[in-house]
Design a protein around this motif. Structure first.
Motif, mmCIF file in Angstrom:
data_model
loop_
_atom_site.group_PDB
_atom_site.id
_atom_site.type_symbol
_atom_site.label_atom_id
_atom_site.label_comp_id
_atom_site.label_asym_id
_atom_site.label_seq_id
_atom_site.Cartn_x
_atom_site.Cartn_y
_atom_site.Cartn_z
ATOM 1 N N ASN A 1 0.794 -1.229 0.000
ATOM 2 C CA ASN A 1 0.000 0.000 0.000
ATOM 3 C C ASN A 1 0.830 1.285 0.000
ATOM 4 O O ASN A 1 0.276 2.374 -0.098
ATOM 5 C CB ASN A 1 -0.928 0.011 1.222
ATOM 6 C CG ASN A 1 -1.854 -1.191 1.245
ATOM 7 O OD1 ASN A 1 -2.428 -1.560 0.219
ATOM 8 N ND2 ASN A 1 -1.992 -1.821 2.409
ATOM 9 N N GLY A 2 2.144 1.165 0.121
ATOM 10 C CA GLY A 2 2.965 2.365 0.174
ATOM 11 C C GLY A 2 2.789 3.093 1.498
ATOM 12 O O GLY A 2 2.204 2.575 2.452
ATOM 13 N N LYS A 3 3.267 4.301 1.553
ATOM 14 C CA LYS A 3 3.170 5.079 2.790
ATOM 15 C C LYS A 3 1.799 5.741 2.894
ATOM 16 O O LYS A 3 1.226 6.189 1.904
ATOM 17 C CB LYS A 3 4.251 6.166 2.815
ATOM 18 C CG LYS A 3 5.658 5.650 3.024
ATOM 19 C CD LYS A 3 6.637 6.796 3.143
ATOM 20 C CE LYS A 3 8.046 6.288 3.401
ATOM 21 N NZ LYS A 3 9.017 7.394 3.525
ATOM 22 N N SER A 4 1.310 5.796 4.131
ATOM 23 C CA SER A 4 0.068 6.527 4.377
ATOM 24 C C SER A 4 0.370 8.028 4.448
ATOM 25 O O SER A 4 1.526 8.434 4.585
ATOM 26 C CB SER A 4 -0.575 6.055 5.683
ATOM 27 O OG SER A 4 0.320 6.226 6.775
ATOM 28 N N GLU A 5 -0.636 8.814 4.362
ATOM 29 C CA GLU A 5 -0.446 10.267 4.347
ATOM 30 C C GLU A 5 0.223 10.735 5.643
ATOM 31 O O GLU A 5 -0.207 10.390 6.743
ATOM 32 C CB GLU A 5 -1.808 10.958 4.177
ATOM 33 C CG GLU A 5 -1.696 12.474 4.015
ATOM 34 C CD GLU A 5 -3.037 13.120 3.742
ATOM 35 O OE1 GLU A 5 -3.115 14.357 3.801
ATOM 36 O OE2 GLU A 5 -4.007 12.374 3.500
ATOM 37 N N GLY A 6 1.284 11.477 5.496
ATOM 38 C CA GLY A 6 1.996 11.999 6.644
ATOM 39 C C GLY A 6 3.020 11.053 7.245
ATOM 40 O O GLY A 6 3.715 11.411 8.196
ATOM 41 N N GLN A 7 3.118 9.841 6.691
ATOM 42 C CA GLN A 7 4.085 8.869 7.215
ATOM 43 C C GLN A 7 5.495 9.254 6.792
ATOM 44 O O GLN A 7 5.766 9.478 5.617
ATOM 45 C CB GLN A 7 3.749 7.462 6.722
ATOM 46 C CG GLN A 7 4.688 6.391 7.249
ATOM 47 C CD GLN A 7 4.317 4.997 6.749
ATOM 48 O OE1 GLN A 7 3.319 4.823 6.068
ATOM 49 N NE2 GLN A 7 5.136 4.017 7.086
ATOM 50 N N ALA A 8 6.400 9.314 7.759
ATOM 51 C CA ALA A 8 7.772 9.720 7.455
ATOM 52 C C ALA A 8 8.623 8.543 7.006
ATOM 53 O O ALA A 8 9.348 8.619 6.024
ATOM 54 C CB ALA A 8 8.400 10.392 8.675
#
Length: 207
Positions: free
Chosen positions: A97-104
């Motif tokens: 799913n890739g990175k979620s919003e705001g995930q560093a």
């Protein structure tokens, strides 16, 4: 030994060709066969001729390129096939799913991080692969110790979501099962890693 090769190139034979870069056992560039053992020239000491404890002291040192690889010139082997095999395992982090919003960044526990010890340190010098008889005879099909250990490094990474896919791609009579646990790979690794153990763990997961 690397200092001796540089001295020969600077003072005796400027045509002598070999790879080198970091001179600290980090880059893996100066891998070669010295007195019958695959190692890094920058980490290999020259025996003192007065060292009575060493059987090789005072004798001429024999230096060859890494065995069973095509030689471009002098001590420079063709690493093309080795790097293509490394590319084939897709050695990068893959998530569904890739990175979620705001995930560093992708986080993992200290315990999960510790599972990568003994694998991430590999510098891809190919000392282990070119010491393996199975790789000598099947380099076109068998991935070899270095690449298989790197494959297992990503299989074990808790941040990666493609472990099952990676295992399925390795489940092959030649890619993986040409390893007959001769363990030359572990004996010659200049970083003191254990590729044989990593290969055994892959086989165990596929059993």
């Amino acid at each position: 030994m690397l200092d001796a090769l540089i001295k020969i190139k600077n003072e005796q034979d400027p045509t002598l060709t070999f790879r080198r870069s970091c001179r600290e056992g980090i880059c893996g560039s100066c891998a070669m066969n010295i007195d019958g053992v695959n190692t890094l020239a920058c980490l290999c000491y020259i025996e003192s001729k007065d060292d009575k404890k060493s059987a090789s002291s005072g004798k001429a040192t024999k230096i060859y390129p890494l065995p069973h690889m095509y030689v471009i010139k002098d001590l420079v082997p063709d690493m093309g096939n080795f790097y293509e095999q490394y590319r084939s395992i897709q050695p990068w982090l893959q998530t569904e799913n890739g990175k979620s919003e705001g995930q560093a960044e992708f986080l993992q526990t200290k315990q999960d991080r510790a599972k990568l010890d003994g694998m991430y340190e590999c510098i891809l010098c190919a000392c282990c692969s070119t010491a393996c008889p199975s790789y000598w005879w099947n380099a076109d099909k068998y991935l070899g110790p270095a690449v298989l250990m790197q494959a297992y490094r990503w299989i074990e990474d808790s941040r990666d979501d493609m472990g099952k896919k990676r295992l399925a791609e390795l489940d092959d009579a030649f890619k993986l099962y040409r390893c007959h646990t001769i363990m030359n790979c572990t004996k010659v690794c200049p970083k003191h890693l254990n590729p044989g153990k990593a290969i055994a763990q892959i086989k165990k997961k596929l059993a």
